[in-house]
Design a protein around this motif. Structure first.
Motif, PDB file in Angstrom:
ATOM      1  N   LYS A   1      55.388  93.693  35.204  1.00 16.26           N
ATOM      2  CA  LYS A   1      56.638  94.419  34.468  1.00 16.26           C
ATOM      3  C   LYS A   1      57.781  94.395  35.728  1.00 16.26           C
ATOM      4  O   LYS A   1      57.403  94.666  36.725  1.00 16.26           O
ATOM      5  N   PRO A   2      58.891  94.332  34.984  1.00 16.87           N
ATOM      6  CA  PRO A   2      60.151  94.147  35.823  1.00 16.87           C
ATOM      7  C   PRO A   2      60.287  95.364  36.572  1.00 16.87           C
ATOM      8  O   PRO A   2      60.169  96.558  36.201  1.00 16.87           O
ATOM      9  N   ARG A   3      60.807  95.223  37.753  1.00 17.75           N
ATOM     10  CA  ARG A   3      61.092  96.265  38.717  1.00 17.75           C
ATOM     11  C   ARG A   3      62.405  96.474  39.160  1.00 17.75           C
ATOM     12  O   ARG A   3      63.451  95.206  39.136  1.00 17.75           O
ATOM     13  N   GLY A   4      63.045  97.590  39.164  1.00 20.59           N
ATOM     14  CA  GLY A   4      64.460  98.005  39.677  1.00 20.59           C
ATOM     15  C   GLY A   4      65.379  97.080  38.631  1.00 20.59           C
ATOM     16  O   GLY A   4      65.576  97.532  37.661  1.00 20.59           O
ATOM     17  N   GLN A   5      66.345  96.437  39.318  1.00 23.00           N
ATOM     18  CA  GLN A   5      67.430  95.613  38.628  1.00 23.00           C
ATOM     19  C   GLN A   5      66.922  94.554  37.767  1.00 23.00           C
ATOM     20  O   GLN A   5      67.922  93.535  37.394  1.00 23.00           O
ATOM     21  N   THR A   6      65.635  93.979  37.971  1.00 25.13           N
ATOM     22  CA  THR A   6      65.394  92.782  37.040  1.00 25.13           C
ATOM     23  C   THR A   6      65.907  92.670  35.492  1.00 25.13           C
ATOM     24  O   THR A   6      65.740  93.588  34.793  1.00 25.13           O
ATOM     25  N   ASP A   7      66.504  91.553  35.304  1.00 26.18           N
ATOM     26  CA  ASP A   7      66.957  91.235  34.133  1.00 26.18           C
ATOM     27  C   ASP A   7      65.529  90.861  33.211  1.00 26.18           C
ATOM     28  O   ASP A   7      64.920  90.054  33.363  1.00 26.18           O
ATOM     29  N   GLU A   8      65.418  91.631  32.182  1.00 28.42           N
ATOM     30  CA  GLU A   8      64.512  91.561  31.084  1.00 28.42           C
ATOM     31  C   GLU A   8      64.482  90.199  30.614  1.00 28.42           C
ATOM     32  O   GLU A   8      63.277  89.656  30.516  1.00 28.42           O
ATOM     33  N   ARG A   9      65.380  89.504  30.272  1.00 28.60           N
ATOM     34  CA  ARG A   9      65.359  88.201  29.655  1.00 28.60           C
ATOM     35  C   ARG A   9      64.923  87.316  30.852  1.00 28.60           C
ATOM     36  O   ARG A   9      63.925  86.462  30.451  1.00 28.60           O
ATOM     37  N   THR A  10      65.183  87.342  32.118  1.00 26.59           N
ATOM     38  CA  THR A  10      64.774  86.387  33.038  1.00 26.59           C
ATOM     39  C   THR A  10      63.338  86.551  33.410  1.00 26.59           C
ATOM     40  O   THR A  10      62.489  85.610  33.356  1.00 26.59           O
ATOM     41  N   TYR A  11      62.861  87.925  33.324  1.00 26.05           N
ATOM     42  CA  TYR A  11      61.495  88.137  33.436  1.00 26.05           C
ATOM     43  C   TYR A  11      60.573  87.723  32.271  1.00 26.05           C
ATOM     44  O   TYR A  11      59.580  87.155  32.613  1.00 26.05           O
ATOM     45  N   THR A  12      60.976  87.652  31.140  1.00 23.57           N
ATOM     46  CA  THR A  12      60.505  87.299  29.902  1.00 23.57           C
ATOM     47  C   THR A  12      60.132  85.825  30.279  1.00 23.57           C
ATOM     48  O   THR A  12      59.089  85.311  29.766  1.00 23.57           O
ATOM     49  N   ALA A  13      61.198  85.018  30.313  1.00 18.73           N
ATOM     50  CA  ALA A  13      61.247  83.455  30.292  1.00 18.73           C
ATOM     51  C   ALA A  13      60.343  83.170  31.463  1.00 18.73           C
ATOM     52  O   ALA A  13      59.517  82.138  31.426  1.00 18.73           O
ATOM     53  N   TYR A  14      60.308  83.838  32.538  1.00 15.66           N
ATOM     54  CA  TYR A  14      59.607  83.405  33.755  1.00 15.66           C
ATOM     55  C   TYR A  14      57.834  83.437  33.364  1.00 15.66           C
ATOM     56  O   TYR A  14      57.083  82.588  33.583  1.00 15.66           O
ATOM     57  N   GLN A  15      57.714  84.781  32.693  1.00 15.56           N
ATOM     58  CA  GLN A  15      56.265  84.813  32.385  1.00 15.56           C
ATOM     59  C   GLN A  15      55.717  84.019  31.697  1.00 15.56           C
ATOM     60  O   GLN A  15      54.879  83.554  31.469  1.00 15.56           O
ATOM     61  N   ALA A  16      56.440  83.660  30.160  1.00 15.02           N
ATOM     62  CA  ALA A  16      56.196  82.695  29.429  1.00 15.02           C
ATOM     63  C   ALA A  16      56.000  81.398  29.839  1.00 15.02           C
ATOM     64  O   ALA A  16      54.983  80.680  29.699  1.00 15.02           O
ATOM     65  N   PHE A  17      57.161  81.142  30.679  1.00 17.31           N
ATOM     66  CA  PHE A  17      56.563  79.767  31.162  1.00 17.31           C
ATOM     67  C   PHE A  17      55.469  79.470  32.026  1.00 17.31           C
ATOM     68  O   PHE A  17      54.820  78.688  32.224  1.00 17.31           O
ATOM     69  N   LYS A  18      55.393  80.591  33.147  1.00 13.94           N
ATOM     70  CA  LYS A  18      54.374  80.546  33.886  1.00 13.94           C
ATOM     71  C   LYS A  18      52.707  80.555  33.380  1.00 13.94           C
ATOM     72  O   LYS A  18      51.893  79.554  33.619  1.00 13.94           O
ATOM     73  N   GLU A  19      52.833  81.431  32.413  1.00 19.22           N
ATOM     74  CA  GLU A  19      51.380  81.374  31.493  1.00 19.22           C
ATOM     75  C   GLU A  19      51.167  80.037  30.481  1.00 19.22           C
ATOM     76  O   GLU A  19      50.144  79.412  30.338  1.00 19.22           O
ATOM     77  N   ALA A  20      52.454  79.616  30.281  1.00 21.59           N
ATOM     78  CA  ALA A  20      52.202  78.143  29.248  1.00 21.59           C
ATOM     79  C   ALA A  20      51.992  77.111  30.296  1.00 21.59           C
ATOM     80  O   ALA A  20      51.003  76.235  29.952  1.00 21.59           O
TER      81      ALA A  20
END
Length: 194
Positions: free
Chosen positions: A18-37
């Motif tokens: 889950k994003p913490r603090g000022q994390t941009d949700e779009r960046t977080y989502t792209a990172y998670q999707a890429f990592k799991e893929a």
């Protein structure tokens, strides 16, 4: 999607990514999707290459298993994807079914998660995925959950893997920063015990 929907509140609450603090949700989502893929892609390749080139039990260790399913938010809408703990149950089986008549999944899977609430949710998600695989008449590997810090159980786990497995694919998620170097070294040394 039905597994996610059934456990949505708990998943949203316990998501270790889950994003913490000022994390941009779009960046977080792209990172998670890429990592799991990437984990899914390389797991599928690894199981196919190992079964093509060698004999023996192939095992999978997820050192930081998490909750097994992740809500990726796109424009405030959640899209669930399976995490690294579920990938060894589904990716090789489904991929091999397309390319071979007889799937050869991992024989043994170890899922380690230190957080009690996360591991309880992980157990539920794994059991529901396994039930779906049985309904589809697809094989599932033997599996064990380790409910302690992997660092404290590393000797027992590496002995178990060395005794049961010819090959081990180990996933140590970048968000699992609690894994100590001695534990990583013990996992890497499994290659030298062959």
């Amino acid at each position: 999607y039905e597994i996610y929907k059934k456990h949505r509140r708990q998943i949203e609450q316990l998501d270790p990514h889950k994003p913490r603090g000022q994390t941009d949700e779009r960046t977080y989502t792209a990172y998670q999707a890429f990592k799991e893929a990437l984990i899914s892609y390389y797991t599928g390749i690894a199981i196919n290459v190992i079964h093509e080139k060698a004999e023996g039990r192939t095992c999978y260790l997820d050192a930081t298993a998490g909750i097994g399913i992740l809500p990726l938010h796109v424009n405030s809408n959640p899209y669930p994807i399976f995490g690294s703990a579920i990938i060894p149950l589904i990716t090789p089986t489904i991929g091999e079914q397309k390319f071979r008549r007889k799937p050869k999944p991992f024989k043994y899977v170890i899922l380690a998660e230190e957080d009690k609430a996360r591991r309880e949710l992980l157990r539920k998600v794994v059991q529901e995925v396994e039930q779906k695989l049985k309904e589809l008449r697809l094989p599932t590997p033997e599996r064990d959950f380790y409910y302690d810090d992997l660092n404290t159980k590393r000797d027992a786990i590496t002995r178990l893997l060395a005794g049961q497995c010819r090959y081990v694919l180990a996933v140590v998620d970048p968000t699992g920063a609690e894994i100590k170097w001695d534990t990583m070294k013990a996992i890497l040394e499994l290659r030298q015990q062959r």
